[in-house]
Scaffold this motif. Structure first.
Motif, PDB file in Angstrom:
ATOM      1  N   GLY A  14       0.598  -1.273  -0.063  1.00 28.98           N
ATOM      2  CA  GLY A  14      -0.351  -0.306   0.204  1.00 28.98           C
ATOM      3  C   GLY A  14       0.546   1.401  -0.050  1.00 28.98           C
ATOM      4  N   ASP A  15       0.337   2.256   0.576  1.00 29.07           N
ATOM      5  CA  ASP A  15       0.499   3.602   0.605  1.00 29.07           C
ATOM      6  C   ASP A  15       1.209   3.702   1.219  1.00 29.07           C
ATOM      7  OD1 ASP A  15       1.331   6.007  -0.076  1.00 29.07           O
ATOM      8  OD2 ASP A  15      -0.488   6.875  -0.800  1.00 29.07           O
ATOM      9  N   ILE A  16       2.689   4.641   1.859  1.00 32.66           N
ATOM     10  CA  ILE A  16       3.204   4.467   3.262  1.00 32.66           C
ATOM     11  C   ILE A  16       2.822   6.218   3.327  1.00 32.66           C
ATOM     12  CG2 ILE A  16       5.241   5.745   2.254  1.00 32.66           C
ATOM     13  CD1 ILE A  16       6.807   3.800   4.448  1.00 32.66           C
ATOM     14  N   GLY A  37       8.786   9.610  -6.647  1.00 27.57           N
ATOM     15  CA  GLY A  37       8.322   7.972  -6.320  1.00 27.57           C
ATOM     16  C   GLY A  37       7.791   8.697  -4.905  1.00 27.57           C
ATOM     17  N   VAL A  38       8.124   7.895  -3.652  1.00 29.49           N
ATOM     18  CA  VAL A  38       7.953   7.669  -2.237  1.00 29.49           C
ATOM     19  C   VAL A  38       7.895   9.159  -1.983  1.00 29.49           C
ATOM     20  CG1 VAL A  38       9.792   6.740  -1.119  1.00 29.49           C
ATOM     21  CG2 VAL A  38       7.749   6.262  -0.588  1.00 29.49           C
ATOM     22  N   ASP A  39       8.904  10.020  -2.387  1.00 26.72           N
ATOM     23  CA  ASP A  39       9.489  11.085  -1.920  1.00 26.72           C
ATOM     24  C   ASP A  39       8.133  12.544  -2.377  1.00 26.72           C
ATOM     25  OD1 ASP A  39      10.841  12.834  -0.719  1.00 26.72           O
ATOM     26  OD2 ASP A  39      12.698  12.918  -2.069  1.00 26.72           O
ATOM     27  N   ALA A  41       5.287  11.232  -2.865  1.00 27.31           N
ATOM     28  CA  ALA A  41       4.174  11.581  -2.530  1.00 27.31           C
ATOM     29  C   ALA A  41       4.293  11.974  -0.757  1.00 27.31           C
ATOM     30  CB  ALA A  41       3.634   9.725  -2.400  1.00 27.31           C
ATOM     31  N   ALA A 119      10.395   0.278   0.180  1.00 27.05           N
ATOM     32  CA  ALA A 119      11.541  -0.287  -0.379  1.00 27.05           C
ATOM     33  C   ALA A 119      12.754   0.798  -1.277  1.00 27.05           C
ATOM     34  CB  ALA A 119      11.062  -1.159  -1.407  1.00 27.05           C
ATOM     35  N   ILE A 120      13.695   1.132  -0.196  1.00 23.91           N
ATOM     36  CA  ILE A 120      14.582   2.154  -0.654  1.00 23.91           C
ATOM     37  C   ILE A 120      15.570   1.665  -1.584  1.00 23.91           C
ATOM     38  CG2 ILE A 120      17.300   3.806   0.977  1.00 23.91           C
ATOM     39  CD1 ILE A 120      15.590   2.486   2.987  1.00 23.91           C
ATOM     40  N   SER A 121      15.567   2.739  -2.394  1.00 21.49           N
ATOM     41  CA  SER A 121      16.362   2.665  -4.109  1.00 21.49           C
ATOM     42  C   SER A 121      15.493   1.278  -4.866  1.00 21.49           C
ATOM     43  CB  SER A 121      17.531   2.496  -3.214  1.00 21.49           C
ATOM     44  OG  SER A 121      18.436   3.164  -3.108  1.00 21.49           O
ATOM     45  N   CYS A 122      14.441   1.160  -4.084  1.00 17.04           N
ATOM     46  CA  CYS A 122      14.556  -0.027  -5.780  1.00 17.04           C
ATOM     47  C   CYS A 122      13.289   0.476  -6.915  1.00 17.04           C
ATOM     48  CB  CYS A 122      13.320  -1.300  -4.952  1.00 17.04           C
ATOM     49  SG  CYS A 122      13.953  -2.662  -4.286  1.00 17.04           S
ATOM     50  N   GLY A 123      12.870   2.090  -6.882  1.00 18.05           N
ATOM     51  CA  GLY A 123      12.614   2.587  -7.408  1.00 18.05           C
ATOM     52  C   GLY A 123      13.628   3.423  -8.885  1.00 18.05           C
ATOM     53  N   TYR A 125      16.089   4.901  -8.350  1.00 16.30           N
ATOM     54  CA  TYR A 125      17.627   4.220  -7.895  1.00 16.30           C
ATOM     55  C   TYR A 125      18.135   2.976  -8.479  1.00 16.30           C
ATOM     56  CZ  TYR A 125      18.706   8.830  -5.960  1.00 16.30           C
ATOM     57  OH  TYR A 125      18.577  10.337  -5.278  1.00 16.30           O
ATOM     58  N   VAL A 156       6.745  -1.647   4.010  1.00 19.30           N
ATOM     59  CA  VAL A 156       5.757  -0.864   2.467  1.00 19.30           C
ATOM     60  C   VAL A 156       5.465  -1.155   1.294  1.00 19.30           C
ATOM     61  CG1 VAL A 156       3.388   0.409   3.149  1.00 19.30           C
ATOM     62  CG2 VAL A 156       4.869   0.559   5.209  1.00 19.30           C
ATOM     63  N   TYR A 158       4.756  -1.038  -2.678  1.00 16.67           N
ATOM     64  CA  TYR A 158       3.520  -0.696  -3.121  1.00 16.67           C
ATOM     65  C   TYR A 158       3.548  -2.243  -4.917  1.00 16.67           C
ATOM     66  CZ  TYR A 158       1.685   3.276  -3.917  1.00 16.67           C
ATOM     67  OH  TYR A 158       1.747   5.715  -4.038  1.00 16.67           O
ATOM     68  N   ILE A 162       7.410  -6.953  -6.247  1.00 13.50           N
ATOM     69  CA  ILE A 162       8.066  -6.786  -5.245  1.00 13.50           C
ATOM     70  C   ILE A 162       7.470  -7.799  -3.809  1.00 13.50           C
ATOM     71  CG2 ILE A 162       9.381  -5.128  -3.218  1.00 13.50           C
ATOM     72  CD1 ILE A 162      10.094  -3.560  -5.611  1.00 13.50           C
TER      73      ILE A 162
HETATM   74  P1  ADP Z   1      14.451   5.036  -4.870  1.00 10.62           P
HETATM   75  O1  ADP Z   1      14.918   6.619  -5.146  1.00 10.62           O
HETATM   76  O2  ADP Z   1      14.971   5.271  -3.565  1.00 10.62           O
HETATM   77  O3  ADP Z   1      14.955   4.402  -5.958  1.00 10.62           O
HETATM   78  P2  ADP Z   1      11.668   5.518  -5.337  1.00 10.62           P
HETATM   79  O4  ADP Z   1      10.616   6.528  -4.569  1.00 10.62           O
HETATM   80  O5  ADP Z   1      11.645   5.508  -6.650  1.00 10.62           O
HETATM   81  O6  ADP Z   1      13.090   5.633  -4.647  1.00 10.62           O
HETATM   82  O7  ADP Z   1      11.162   4.298  -5.252  1.00 10.62           O
HETATM   83  C1  ADP Z   1      10.752   2.969  -4.387  1.00 10.62           C
HETATM   84  C2  ADP Z   1      10.593   2.588  -3.736  1.00 10.62           C
HETATM   85  O8  ADP Z   1       9.166   2.234  -3.056  1.00 10.62           O
HETATM   86  C3  ADP Z   1       9.616   1.586  -5.443  1.00 10.62           C
HETATM   87  O9  ADP Z   1       9.742   0.114  -4.902  1.00 10.62           O
HETATM   88  C4  ADP Z   1       8.413   2.546  -5.769  1.00 10.62           C
HETATM   89  O10 ADP Z   1       8.109   1.537  -6.633  1.00 10.62           O
HETATM   90  C5  ADP Z   1       7.919   2.430  -3.578  1.00 10.62           C
HETATM   91  N1  ADP Z   1       7.216   3.567  -3.510  1.00 10.62           N
HETATM   92  C6  ADP Z   1       6.352   4.732  -4.173  1.00 10.62           C
HETATM   93  N2  ADP Z   1       5.664   5.555  -4.331  1.00 10.62           N
HETATM   94  C7  ADP Z   1       5.278   4.539  -3.189  1.00 10.62           C
HETATM   95  C8  ADP Z   1       4.278   5.153  -2.001  1.00 10.62           C
HETATM   96  N3  ADP Z   1       3.181   6.286  -1.994  1.00 10.62           N
HETATM   97  N4  ADP Z   1       4.418   4.211  -0.621  1.00 10.62           N
HETATM   98  C9  ADP Z   1       5.010   3.247  -0.342  1.00 10.62           C
HETATM   99  N5  ADP Z   1       6.339   2.410  -1.399  1.00 10.62           N
HETATM  100  C10 ADP Z   1       5.967   3.583  -3.003  1.00 10.62           C
END
Ligand code: ADP
Length: 175
Positions: A14-16, A37-39, A41, A119-123, A125, A156, A158, A162
């Protein structure tokens, strides 16, 4: 929303930004001034006060972590950590482990009991999720065994893929 418990670790899909926990971890970049990404959001949900506090922090090095308030988020704090951009270097794994360690240390230093990690760095990065998942779970597991007062750590995620990786790894490695 899928959910599974493995001792003091929990896995959630889900959404962190919606989580009512003491602290959520942000996969930030070195500027700490927001991104995709998560940043993105987290900054959207927390509001401009978060950006204002982040501007006072003078950025953050890869593998390090800094804490702010959560502002409009249900979470009381945000722990900002900067994951490594994956470049197949030996230090990538150390830097990713350091993100988890330093975030957990900061949480413990603030007396927090519950922390949620994306999931740090999995987007963007580009860290291979299977490798990153093993580092995340192993690092958190060791930290919880050392007993720093932390009661619960949530992962948490998405994507279904993963979620499955974490579920398989936690099932095999955490009892
Ligand atoms: P990074 O730059 O560290 O790779 P990202 O934000 O691009 O960070 O991705 C990190 C992970 O967070 C990815 O697997 C992405 O799908 C996931 N993600 C993106 N938005 C959210 C969210 N709102 N809640 C949880 N996970 C998320």
């Amino acid at each position: 929303m899928k959910h599974a418990t493995f001792g003091r670790m929990e896995l959630l899909q889900g959404d962190i930004t919606g989580l009512q926990v003491e602290a959520i971890v942000n996969a930030a970049n070195c500027s700490l001034l927001g991104g995709g990404g998560v940043d993105g959001a987290i900054h959207r949900a927390a509001g401009l006060q978060l950006l204002a506090e982040c501007k006072t922090l003078n950025g953050c090095e890869t593998g390090q972590a800094k804490i702010t308030a959560g502002y409009r988020l249900p979470a009381r704090y945000v722990i900002h950590t900067v994951g490594p951009v994956y470049r197949q270097r030996p230090q990538d794994a150390q830097l990713l482990a350091a993100c988890y360690q330093n975030s957990l240390k900061l949480a413990a230093a603030h007396g927090l009991k519950t922390v949620a990690f994306p999931a740090i760095s999995c987007g963007v990065y580009g860290y291979p999720p299977k490798k990153a998942c093993a580092i995340a779970v192993d690092t958190v597991k060791v930290f919880l065994q050392q007993d720093h007062g932390l009661e619960k750590v949530l992962f948490v995620v998405y994507a279904d893929e993963i979620y499955r990786l974490y579920h398989d790894y936690l099932t095999t490695n955490v009892h």
